[in-house]
Scaffold this active site. Structure first.
Site, short mmCIF file in Angstrom:
data_model
loop_
_atom_site.label_atom_id
_atom_site.label_comp_id
_atom_site.label_asym_id
_atom_site.label_seq_id
_atom_site.Cartn_x
_atom_site.Cartn_y
_atom_site.Cartn_z
N LEU A 98 -26.55 25.44 19.54
CA LEU A 98 -25.89 24.69 18.48
C LEU A 98 -26.00 23.22 18.84
O LEU A 98 -25.57 22.80 19.91
CB LEU A 98 -24.42 25.12 18.37
N ASP A 99 -26.60 22.42 17.95
CA ASP A 99 -26.85 21.01 18.23
C ASP A 99 -25.56 20.27 18.58
O ASP A 99 -24.48 20.63 18.09
CB ASP A 99 -27.49 20.32 17.02
N PRO A 100 -25.64 19.21 19.40
CA PRO A 100 -24.46 18.41 19.72
C PRO A 100 -23.76 17.88 18.46
O PRO A 100 -22.53 17.80 18.44
CB PRO A 100 -25.02 17.26 20.56
N ALA A 144 -23.36 19.35 15.71
CA ALA A 144 -22.67 20.44 15.01
C ALA A 144 -21.46 20.93 15.79
O ALA A 144 -21.40 20.84 17.01
CB ALA A 144 -23.64 21.59 14.78
#
Length: 320
Positions: free
Chosen positions: A67-69, A71
């Site tokens: 999960l991207d930073p 998000a």
């Protein structure tokens, strides 16, 4: 000078040079299960795994899907034997709520990138609604240049950061649903449910291009991953409250397998599976063929595997 015992370990109350006392590191232990972390914005998935691993003093941990930073939301983290069930979670459906900011496109398709094009146009809600059917079902999607997809052994985002030209091929992805939650002239918030490999940033980019107004993701929150939902999530703050609070967040290893069939077996069959041997499934209702099932004995998870011509073939055996 640090004092140590006969094994070379720091003694209780040991001090560093200068007299500062430090606490010995807690001993790592075998912990098995799932922690569904509500990851905050700004934290990397790798850091999130470290937080969970530290909270449980666990020997082994890994996450089920980056999960991207930028998000927030669900990041399922497997501890110990649960790491053997990670593929079942990663292959599950995911749900997101995300906000698209209209009027500009970035090289990362979110707010972290630099703006590469702008538009004065803004979409009407009716125009967006009319377009949504084109973005549901099985569609062809080109992943963002800043993604983890490998090109000749290199991550696309590493190549893009180095200024190299990145060209990714379109690939089929499945978007089960895509609906508008709220709309304003500058932004629109959506909810999406999709399969493995779908990029929400690419949905925002392609919607903006199709509408002629350009767009990028301004906010992104993951609300479901496979069998895990928001109600299952625990915050970083709760994990940091102490071992007792963390323990309440630990879910059984088999939780990850709740979307595939369970087969209850007797002790003798369980012992065969523990040795890596196949077993013949008996009974009138026993399945003949199945790609993915799991077995339990006395409520304990024994193995995952497939059924071939009435025989359960173990793929992963658990030591619980």
């Amino acid at each position: 000078m640090t004092m140590t015992d006969e094994n070379g370990a720091p003694t209780e109350g040991a001090r560093e040079a200068g007299g500062r006392e430090f606490a010995p590191r807690p001993k790592k232990r075998d912990v098995h299960g799932w922690v569904v972390l509500d990851k905050p914005v700004g934290m990397t998935s790798t850091h999130a795994v470290s937080v969970v691993k530290r909270a449980f003093s666990a020997k082994k941990a890994g996450h089920a899907g980056t999960l991207d930073p930028l998000a927030s939301g669900l990041l399922p983290i497997a501890l110990g034997e649960a790491t053997k069930t990670v593929p079942f979670v990663m292959d599950g459906r995911k749900a997101y709520q995300f906000t698209v900011a209209w009027g500009s496109q970035t090289d990362t398709d979110d707010t972290e990138g630099k703006v590469v094009a702008t538009s004065e146009a803004r979409p009407q809600e009716d125009a967006i609604l009319a377009l949504l059917p084109r973005f549901t079902g099985t569609i062809q999607q080109v992943p963002p240049k800043f993604s983890a997809i490998k090109i000749a052994g290199e991550r696309a985002y590493d190549l893009a950061r180095d200024g190299e030209e990145v060209t990714l091929e379109a690939r089929p992805v499945e978007i089960t649903s895509l609906r508008i939650v709220s709309h304003s002239p500058e932004t629109t918030t959506f909810e999406a449910e999709c399969g493995k490999g779908t990029y929400v940033r690419a949905i925002a980019r392609d919607l903006g291009l199709a509408l002629g107004c350009l767009g990028h993701v301004a906010h992104l929150r993951r609300t479901r991953v496979g069998p895990f939902a928001v109600d299952d999530a625990v915050s970083v703050e709760t994990l940091r409250e102490g071992a007792e609070a963390a323990a309440t967040a630990l879910r059984p290893v088999a939780t990850a397998l709740s979307l595939i069939p369970e087969i209850v077996i007797h002790r003798d069959a369980a012992l065969r599976l523990k040795r890596g041997q196949s077993i013949l499934l008996r009974g009138r209702d026993a399945p003949v063929e199945a790609q993915a099932v799991y077995t339990t004995c006395g409520g304990v998870l024994i193995a995952t595997g497939s059924i071939e011509q009435g025989e359960f073939v173990p793929h992963r055996v658990f030591n619980l």
